[in-house]
Motif scaffolding. Structure first.
Motif, mmCIF file in Angstrom:
data_model
loop_
_atom_site.group_PDB
_atom_site.id
_atom_site.type_symbol
_atom_site.label_atom_id
_atom_site.label_comp_id
_atom_site.label_asym_id
_atom_site.label_seq_id
_atom_site.Cartn_x
_atom_site.Cartn_y
_atom_site.Cartn_z
ATOM 1 N N VAL A 80 -27.696 -10.514 7.964
ATOM 2 C CA VAL A 80 -26.883 -11.826 8.242
ATOM 3 C C VAL A 80 -26.702 -12.494 6.733
ATOM 4 O O VAL A 80 -25.734 -12.818 6.178
ATOM 5 C CB VAL A 80 -26.734 -12.377 9.345
ATOM 6 C CG1 VAL A 80 -25.661 -13.388 9.442
ATOM 7 C CG2 VAL A 80 -26.844 -11.530 10.350
ATOM 8 N N ARG A 116 -13.056 -13.790 12.632
ATOM 9 C CA ARG A 116 -14.099 -14.233 11.475
ATOM 10 C C ARG A 116 -15.584 -14.250 12.382
ATOM 11 O O ARG A 116 -16.199 -13.463 12.050
ATOM 12 C CB ARG A 116 -13.478 -15.695 11.075
ATOM 13 C CG ARG A 116 -14.581 -15.591 9.689
ATOM 14 C CD ARG A 116 -13.486 -16.365 8.621
ATOM 15 N NE ARG A 116 -14.634 -16.853 7.442
ATOM 16 C CZ ARG A 116 -14.387 -15.986 6.398
ATOM 17 N NH1 ARG A 116 -13.777 -15.041 6.361
ATOM 18 N NH2 ARG A 116 -15.171 -16.165 5.434
ATOM 19 N N HIS A 117 -15.805 -15.349 12.795
ATOM 20 C CA HIS A 117 -17.194 -15.562 13.463
ATOM 21 C C HIS A 117 -17.369 -15.814 15.086
ATOM 22 O O HIS A 117 -16.472 -16.387 15.642
ATOM 23 C CB HIS A 117 -17.773 -16.762 12.778
ATOM 24 C CG HIS A 117 -17.935 -16.772 11.241
ATOM 25 N ND1 HIS A 117 -18.683 -15.863 10.713
ATOM 26 C CD2 HIS A 117 -17.302 -17.527 10.517
ATOM 27 C CE1 HIS A 117 -18.512 -15.909 9.390
ATOM 28 N NE2 HIS A 117 -17.798 -17.187 9.189
ATOM 29 N N ARG A 139 -23.603 -13.503 3.651
ATOM 30 C CA ARG A 139 -22.969 -14.679 3.696
ATOM 31 C C ARG A 139 -23.302 -15.075 2.210
ATOM 32 O O ARG A 139 -22.433 -15.628 1.332
ATOM 33 C CB ARG A 139 -23.747 -15.813 4.488
ATOM 34 C CG ARG A 139 -23.298 -17.120 4.290
ATOM 35 C CD ARG A 139 -21.667 -17.377 4.715
ATOM 36 N NE ARG A 139 -21.614 -16.917 6.192
ATOM 37 C CZ ARG A 139 -21.726 -18.032 6.811
ATOM 38 N NH1 ARG A 139 -22.139 -19.527 6.748
ATOM 39 N NH2 ARG A 139 -21.648 -17.626 8.269
ATOM 40 N N THR A 186 -18.745 -16.598 18.622
ATOM 41 C CA THR A 186 -19.295 -17.774 19.172
ATOM 42 C C THR A 186 -20.641 -17.325 19.883
ATOM 43 O O THR A 186 -21.459 -18.141 19.773
ATOM 44 C CB THR A 186 -18.393 -18.746 19.999
ATOM 45 O OG1 THR A 186 -17.877 -17.954 20.903
ATOM 46 C CG2 THR A 186 -17.289 -19.401 19.011
ATOM 47 N N GLU A 222 -21.257 -9.598 8.768
ATOM 48 C CA GLU A 222 -21.966 -10.561 9.735
ATOM 49 C C GLU A 222 -22.042 -10.329 11.254
ATOM 50 O O GLU A 222 -22.954 -10.276 12.125
ATOM 51 C CB GLU A 222 -21.642 -12.129 9.559
ATOM 52 C CG GLU A 222 -22.246 -12.621 8.169
ATOM 53 C CD GLU A 222 -21.798 -14.015 8.103
ATOM 54 O OE1 GLU A 222 -21.703 -14.682 8.850
ATOM 55 O OE2 GLU A 222 -21.500 -14.618 6.876
ATOM 56 N N ALA A 223 -20.786 -10.070 11.670
ATOM 57 C CA ALA A 223 -20.463 -9.870 13.110
ATOM 58 C C ALA A 223 -21.017 -8.599 13.554
ATOM 59 O O ALA A 223 -21.709 -8.428 14.569
ATOM 60 C CB ALA A 223 -18.946 -9.548 13.206
ATOM 61 N N GLN A 262 -18.989 -9.765 22.130
ATOM 62 C CA GLN A 262 -18.931 -10.894 21.222
ATOM 63 C C GLN A 262 -17.860 -11.494 21.774
ATOM 64 O O GLN A 262 -16.550 -11.125 22.373
ATOM 65 C CB GLN A 262 -18.699 -10.360 19.892
ATOM 66 C CG GLN A 262 -19.795 -9.551 19.252
ATOM 67 C CD GLN A 262 -19.274 -8.987 17.904
ATOM 68 O OE1 GLN A 262 -18.236 -9.035 17.374
ATOM 69 N NE2 GLN A 262 -20.504 -9.040 17.003
ATOM 70 N N TYR A 302 -14.678 -14.363 20.587
ATOM 71 C CA TYR A 302 -14.348 -15.249 19.341
ATOM 72 C C TYR A 302 -13.380 -16.359 19.958
ATOM 73 O O TYR A 302 -12.773 -16.293 20.878
ATOM 74 C CB TYR A 302 -13.326 -14.259 18.615
ATOM 75 C CG TYR A 302 -14.530 -13.148 17.709
ATOM 76 C CD1 TYR A 302 -14.722 -13.276 16.484
ATOM 77 C CD2 TYR A 302 -14.814 -11.981 18.509
ATOM 78 C CE1 TYR A 302 -15.718 -12.471 15.913
ATOM 79 C CE2 TYR A 302 -15.635 -11.172 17.933
ATOM 80 C CZ TYR A 302 -16.003 -11.264 16.681
ATOM 81 O OH TYR A 302 -16.824 -10.404 15.989
ATOM 82 N N ALA A 312 -17.561 -11.639 6.319
ATOM 83 C CA ALA A 312 -17.808 -11.952 7.949
ATOM 84 C C ALA A 312 -17.744 -10.757 8.939
ATOM 85 O O ALA A 312 -18.379 -10.874 9.828
ATOM 86 C CB ALA A 312 -16.454 -13.065 7.877
ATOM 87 N N ALA A 335 -22.373 -20.476 13.254
ATOM 88 C CA ALA A 335 -21.841 -19.766 11.927
ATOM 89 C C ALA A 335 -21.857 -20.359 10.538
ATOM 90 O O ALA A 335 -22.482 -20.064 9.718
ATOM 91 C CB ALA A 335 -20.557 -19.335 11.920
ATOM 92 N N TRP A 344 -24.019 -18.411 18.558
ATOM 93 C CA TRP A 344 -23.889 -18.739 17.289
ATOM 94 C C TRP A 344 -23.447 -19.712 16.592
ATOM 95 O O TRP A 344 -22.175 -20.105 16.787
ATOM 96 C CB TRP A 344 -23.283 -17.246 16.677
ATOM 97 C CG TRP A 344 -23.206 -16.932 15.263
ATOM 98 C CD1 TRP A 344 -22.227 -16.664 14.379
ATOM 99 C CD2 TRP A 344 -24.609 -16.802 14.468
ATOM 100 N NE1 TRP A 344 -22.627 -16.632 13.115
ATOM 101 C CE2 TRP A 344 -23.915 -16.649 13.085
ATOM 102 C CE3 TRP A 344 -25.762 -16.968 14.788
ATOM 103 C CZ2 TRP A 344 -25.012 -16.380 12.162
ATOM 104 C CZ3 TRP A 344 -26.796 -16.673 13.636
ATOM 105 C CH2 TRP A 344 -26.180 -16.649 12.175
#
Length: 439
Positions: free
Chosen positions: A136, A268-269, A140, A271, A395-396, A292, A294, A392, A414, A412
């Motif tokens: 991860v 995107r990211h 970034r 939570t 990362e997910a 996940q 979001y 992104a 982010a 998370w």
């Protein structure tokens, strides 16, 4: 010298921007080349998938090629006899950085970031296979450096360039199925029932010491990864299924299939992230269910995304009479559903969408995934899987495995790359490099 912004260029860029793509504000034309000149490109990792990537940019000048395995890379070396040859990408970049405009990276995942970061710090545009990185933190960092340097980047999610994905995105974004709050993504489903096969024992690390094949520099192949003695269970083909080098089936395919959900729903990211599956210290999970959450994005509602690999279909497939495609992305909207895979898409229930007229296309067809990157390097135009977007997405993907390996539901943060209240996640978010390797 500033280039004149023609009406045609403005309209083209406006069309790309309208589809949610990033337009680079400056053109990094290395050595003052013109838009119709050829790029000078170096390839890092040129066997297997890397060979296909070099073929994808073969219209340009292939100046230098690097691979740690002479046999695995032999065909690509032979196809470009004038290219300078190297085994260590660090030596290559030191030697030819003044002669190249861009790099193409097709190594195993654990070497993506060291190669990409070094190249981008030298101001080189970058094309890199998916997933963008092994961790991860690396994802970034790659995105940040690309942004800071103003570089043209593209991750190798080649299916993103196909028209099927574009038409599916248009259906979701034109509200054909209403607001979407739920997405299910499954890979390789092959039987009915819970996606928890019982006959998939996790392999242990190899114990037989095997001589390193001639022509393979095993120390360079390991790169920044913790040391393991050579085994054909690792290289050249099976590295993807060991944590030391990759992220398994999820790491391989999440970036392809969930790309469609990210694009269509502007994700995107997450939570929160949680995952279940077999956990082994060496080998990656043969099945995974990851969930996940979001947050809302402007007028778009929160989204719950569930990923399944190595097993059966989501329960919703049976409950809602969804076609049992072996792999699929199912958007569940308030007015209906959209099912898609690489080459097809279907609105559901079919009876309710009989006679439905799709919207006029508003996302331009791609000129080709590699071609798009090449042209953007020359003109400063857009790429659809630049490292900001694909970082992104990566990362997910990797966070699913962080949740799996910690056994915790992650909250998370982010902005700070932290799993709140879960310090054991830090070791999986960023791992230390082997001595002699840095970012």
């Amino acid at each position: 010298m500033q280039r004149k912004l023609t009406r045609r260029t403005f309209l083209r860029n406006a069309a790309w921007a309208g589809s949610g793509l990033v337009i680079l504000s400056n053109s990094r034309l290395v050595r003052g080349t013109l838009a119709n000149s050829k790029l000078n490109i170096a390839g890092i990792g040129i066997g297997g998938r890397g060979a296909a990537n070099i073929q994808g940019v073969a219209s340009e000048n292939i100046v230098a090629l690097c691979d740690v395995d002479e046999k695995h890379a032999a065909a690509t070396f032979e196809q470009h006899p004038d290219a300078k040859r190297f085994k260590d990408f660090r030596r290559m970049l030191d030697a030819v950085h003044n002669q190249i405009d861009a790099v193409v990276i097709g190594t195993p995942d654990h070497t993506h970031a060291p190669a990409g970061v070094m190249a981008m710090k030298l101001g080189k545009h970058c094309y890199c296979e998916k997933p963008l990185t092994h961790s991860v933190y690396e994802a970034r960092l790659m995105a940040n450096i690309a942004r800071e340097k103003g570089l043209v980047t593209q991750m190798g999610t080649q299916i993103h360039a196909e028209n099927n994905y574009r038409r599916a995105v248009e259906l979701v974004q034109s509200n054909a199925i209403g607001p979407v709050r739920e997405v299910h993504v499954w890979l390789g489903a092959n039987f009915d029932g819970p996606p928890k096969p019982t006959d998939m024992s996790q392999p242990n690390a190899p114990t037989d010491h095997v001589p390193v094949p001639a022509g393979l520099d095993w120390d360079l192949w390991l790169g920044p990864a913790p040391y393991r003695f050579y085994s054909p269970a690792y290289a050249p083909f099976h590295w993807r299924y060991w944590w030391n080098f990759a992220n398994g089936q999820l790491g391989d395919f999440f970036c392809h299939y969930c790309d469609l959900a990210f694009w269509a729903l502007k994700l995107r990211h997450p939570t929160t992230v949680e995952a279940e599956g077999p956990v082994h210290p060496e080998s990656t999970a043969k099945w995974t269910i990851a969930k996940q959450q979001y947050p809302a994005r402007g007028d778009l509602p929160p989204v719950h995304l569930t990923w399944y690999n190595g097993g059966g279909y989501p329960a919703l497939v049976k409950e809602r009479n969804v076609p049992q495609w072996s792999s699929g992305v199912l958007f569940v909207g308030s007015k209906g559903m959209l099912l898609a895979d690489y080459g097809r898409h279907q609105l559901l229930p079919e009876t309710e969408f009989a006679g439905f007229q799709p919207p006029d296309p508003f996302i331009a067809n791609s000129i080709g995934h590699h071609r798009e990157w090449i042209e953007a390097c020359k003109t400063g135009g857009p790429t659809t899987c630049n490292f900001d977007y694909s970082g992104a997405l990566t990362e997910a993907a990797l966070l699913c495995n962080v949740a799996l390996r910690t056994g915790e539901k992650l909250t998370w943060d982010a902005a700070n790359l932290k799993a709140v209240g879960c310090p054991q996640a830090d070791a999986y978010i960023q791992r230390p490099y082997r001595r002699g390797w840095t970012l």
